[in-house]
Design a protein around this motif. Sequence first.
Motif, mmCIF file in Angstrom:
data_model
loop_
_atom_site.group_PDB
_atom_site.id
_atom_site.type_symbol
_atom_site.label_atom_id
_atom_site.label_comp_id
_atom_site.label_asym_id
_atom_site.label_seq_id
_atom_site.Cartn_x
_atom_site.Cartn_y
_atom_site.Cartn_z
ATOM 1 N N GLU A 57 -10.733 -8.234 20.770
ATOM 2 C CA GLU A 57 -10.124 -7.081 21.444
ATOM 3 C C GLU A 57 -10.161 -7.219 22.969
ATOM 4 O O GLU A 57 -9.202 -6.925 23.660
ATOM 5 C CB GLU A 57 -10.905 -5.822 21.027
ATOM 6 N N ARG A 105 -4.229 -10.901 5.148
ATOM 7 C CA ARG A 105 -5.589 -10.804 5.695
ATOM 8 C C ARG A 105 -6.493 -9.918 4.831
ATOM 9 O O ARG A 105 -7.657 -9.699 5.165
ATOM 10 C CB ARG A 105 -5.597 -10.347 7.153
ATOM 11 N N ILE A 116 4.912 2.646 14.652
ATOM 12 C CA ILE A 116 4.184 2.156 13.474
ATOM 13 C C ILE A 116 3.665 0.735 13.703
ATOM 14 O O ILE A 116 4.410 -0.240 13.588
ATOM 15 C CB ILE A 116 5.124 2.152 12.234
ATOM 16 N N TYR A 117 2.383 0.600 14.015
ATOM 17 C CA TYR A 117 1.729 -0.717 14.195
ATOM 18 C C TYR A 117 2.562 -1.657 15.069
ATOM 19 O O TYR A 117 2.801 -2.819 14.705
ATOM 20 C CB TYR A 117 1.468 -1.413 12.845
ATOM 21 N N PHE A 155 8.381 -1.364 5.839
ATOM 22 C CA PHE A 155 8.161 -0.933 4.451
ATOM 23 C C PHE A 155 9.369 -0.246 3.806
ATOM 24 O O PHE A 155 9.552 -0.365 2.591
ATOM 25 C CB PHE A 155 6.871 -0.119 4.299
ATOM 26 N N ILE A 174 1.057 6.369 1.230
ATOM 27 C CA ILE A 174 -0.043 6.002 2.128
ATOM 28 C C ILE A 174 0.198 4.592 2.661
ATOM 29 O O ILE A 174 0.463 3.665 1.894
ATOM 30 C CB ILE A 174 -1.393 6.086 1.387
ATOM 31 N N VAL A 175 0.134 4.466 3.978
ATOM 32 C CA VAL A 175 0.392 3.172 4.624
ATOM 33 C C VAL A 175 -0.912 2.688 5.243
ATOM 34 O O VAL A 175 -1.479 3.358 6.115
ATOM 35 C CB VAL A 175 1.490 3.303 5.702
ATOM 36 N N VAL A 176 -1.398 1.539 4.762
ATOM 37 C CA VAL A 176 -2.698 1.030 5.225
ATOM 38 C C VAL A 176 -2.577 -0.429 5.668
ATOM 39 O O VAL A 176 -1.872 -1.212 5.053
ATOM 40 C CB VAL A 176 -3.787 1.121 4.124
ATOM 41 N N PRO A 177 -3.272 -0.780 6.743
ATOM 42 C CA PRO A 177 -3.254 -2.169 7.192
ATOM 43 C C PRO A 177 -4.508 -2.922 6.753
ATOM 44 O O PRO A 177 -4.665 -4.103 7.051
ATOM 45 C CB PRO A 177 -3.224 -2.029 8.711
ATOM 46 N N LYS A 178 -5.428 -2.238 6.049
ATOM 47 C CA LYS A 178 -6.729 -2.842 5.757
ATOM 48 C C LYS A 178 -7.264 -2.295 4.436
ATOM 49 O O LYS A 178 -7.189 -1.094 4.193
ATOM 50 C CB LYS A 178 -7.704 -2.464 6.891
ATOM 51 N N VAL A 219 0.593 5.177 14.321
ATOM 52 C CA VAL A 219 -0.564 4.356 13.948
ATOM 53 C C VAL A 219 -0.543 3.020 14.685
ATOM 54 O O VAL A 219 0.512 2.444 14.937
ATOM 55 C CB VAL A 219 -0.611 4.056 12.420
ATOM 56 N N GLU A 220 -1.757 2.546 14.999
ATOM 57 C CA GLU A 220 -1.912 1.212 15.589
ATOM 58 C C GLU A 220 -3.149 0.564 14.962
ATOM 59 O O GLU A 220 -3.953 1.222 14.313
ATOM 60 C CB GLU A 220 -2.046 1.307 17.105
ATOM 61 N N PHE A 234 -7.541 6.027 -2.136
ATOM 62 C CA PHE A 234 -6.083 6.125 -2.079
ATOM 63 C C PHE A 234 -5.436 5.728 -3.419
ATOM 64 O O PHE A 234 -4.381 6.235 -3.772
ATOM 65 C CB PHE A 234 -5.522 5.245 -0.954
ATOM 66 N N LYS A 277 -12.057 3.103 1.734
ATOM 67 C CA LYS A 277 -11.105 4.212 1.582
ATOM 68 C C LYS A 277 -9.996 3.879 0.579
ATOM 69 O O LYS A 277 -9.393 4.765 -0.027
ATOM 70 C CB LYS A 277 -10.439 4.537 2.922
ATOM 71 N N LEU A 319 -1.765 5.799 7.883
ATOM 72 C CA LEU A 319 -0.720 6.832 7.916
ATOM 73 C C LEU A 319 -0.522 7.407 6.518
ATOM 74 O O LEU A 319 -0.355 6.651 5.559
ATOM 75 C CB LEU A 319 0.601 6.206 8.387
#
Lengths: 233, 233
Positions: free
Chosen positions: A79, A184, A113-114, A139, A158-162, B151-152, A170, A166, B157
Amino acid sequence: MNNGTKKIGKLFGIGVGPGDSELLTLKALKILKEVDVICSPRASRDQDSTAFSIVFPLISDIVDDIDIISPVFPMKEDEKELESYWDEASNLIALKLDEGLNVAFITLGDPSIYSTFAYIHKRLKNSYEIEMIPGITSFTSCASNINEILVEKDEILIVVPKVDEKFEDFLINGDSIVLMKPSRNMKSIDKIKDKINAEVYTVKNSSKENQEIIKGFSSDKSYFMTSILKLKK
Amino acid sequence: MNNGTKKIGKLFGIGVGPGDSELLTLKALKILKEVDVICSPRASRDQDSTAFSIVFPLISDIVDDIDIISPVFPMKEDEKELESYWDEASNLIALKLDEGLNVAFITLGDPSIYSTFAYIHKRLKNSYEIEMIPGITSFTSCASNINEILVEKDEILIVVPKVDEKFEDFLINGDSIVLMKPSRNMKSIDKIKDKINAEVYTVKNSSKENQEIIKGFSSDKSYFMTSILKLKK
């Protein structure tokens, strides 16, 4: 009469969609043809900008008259190192805006969105006029590619990157789950595989010429992948 | 030489975005100019089709050469009564497809997200070739209107059309929540108000000339509203 007020440029955050140039909106194209500067992020100095490759066929006739800047947004996890790249890109854009030039920052999918635009937005929103132009998200493009409805009536998306603790919640409370960048998350997916009662589709390079649709998840390492889970109830 | 094979038409489910005609994609416009029939749903016999009013300015010069059908999709709660309207509309479209005509069904936002197209898709997907063309969803349009990132990074979301017991869970597990059609959920929202720790924005008539941005929720009864909750952590 010059009243001495310095003109400051306006920044547009433009979503260029998932890959097919024809998925740009009419509004996005209009603004791209009007601005002075196009800022197109790229992953490294050796690579071309993916966002720019999407808009290029649409503006090839005027591209010589536009100032194009391509700051590097590396795909790294550190980061702190990333912050310096985002600062640098924001400063570069601010210089153009201060010259009175209008700048279009182009970003894959939708700017809210991201998107890479989020990092620029955060740094410049309090100092400059910004207008975001929505784009087709990966999406909804993927849903069209697989010819499936994501949600209807009272269903929940529901939109998740990871995939983390949680995610299991979902799987119970959602109806459709979009998993961004599934590559990933494959280790975490493997661990909870038995709990996933869903039709799963993975789309690689959505809307591009080399698009692939995979039934289930994919062990592919591609960055341009999205998985859709239609949960069975 | 006629080999006797009957040509069957193709059905397009086209997302026309939230309201601004310029938020159509280039691809959507191209297909609208090529098809034989445009099917535009409307809420009642006395009302014009909202979806058609979005595309009309873009195709006004060729509209006389296109067959336009406008089946009624009433906004009722009685599922059984609705079924008959959806059946009727699907039959109307099937007749055109059987004549070898290509049909574009136009739908607000994106065809995969709470669209009227879902009901047609369900009925015709096993019998006819269907291609969905993604559109700008109301909620990314709203995010652009309020100039906020949804979202980032690793944020989550959640898109919900109904406030029920799951909603409290989402207030904990999500980062941004999109509440579709908030007007029908205001009673439920009032009950859990104290548990909502979020920046809330409501957008009415997103991207249209009469667009309004409200800080917080709204007691307005409009159908064309979306609320965005950016949860504080």
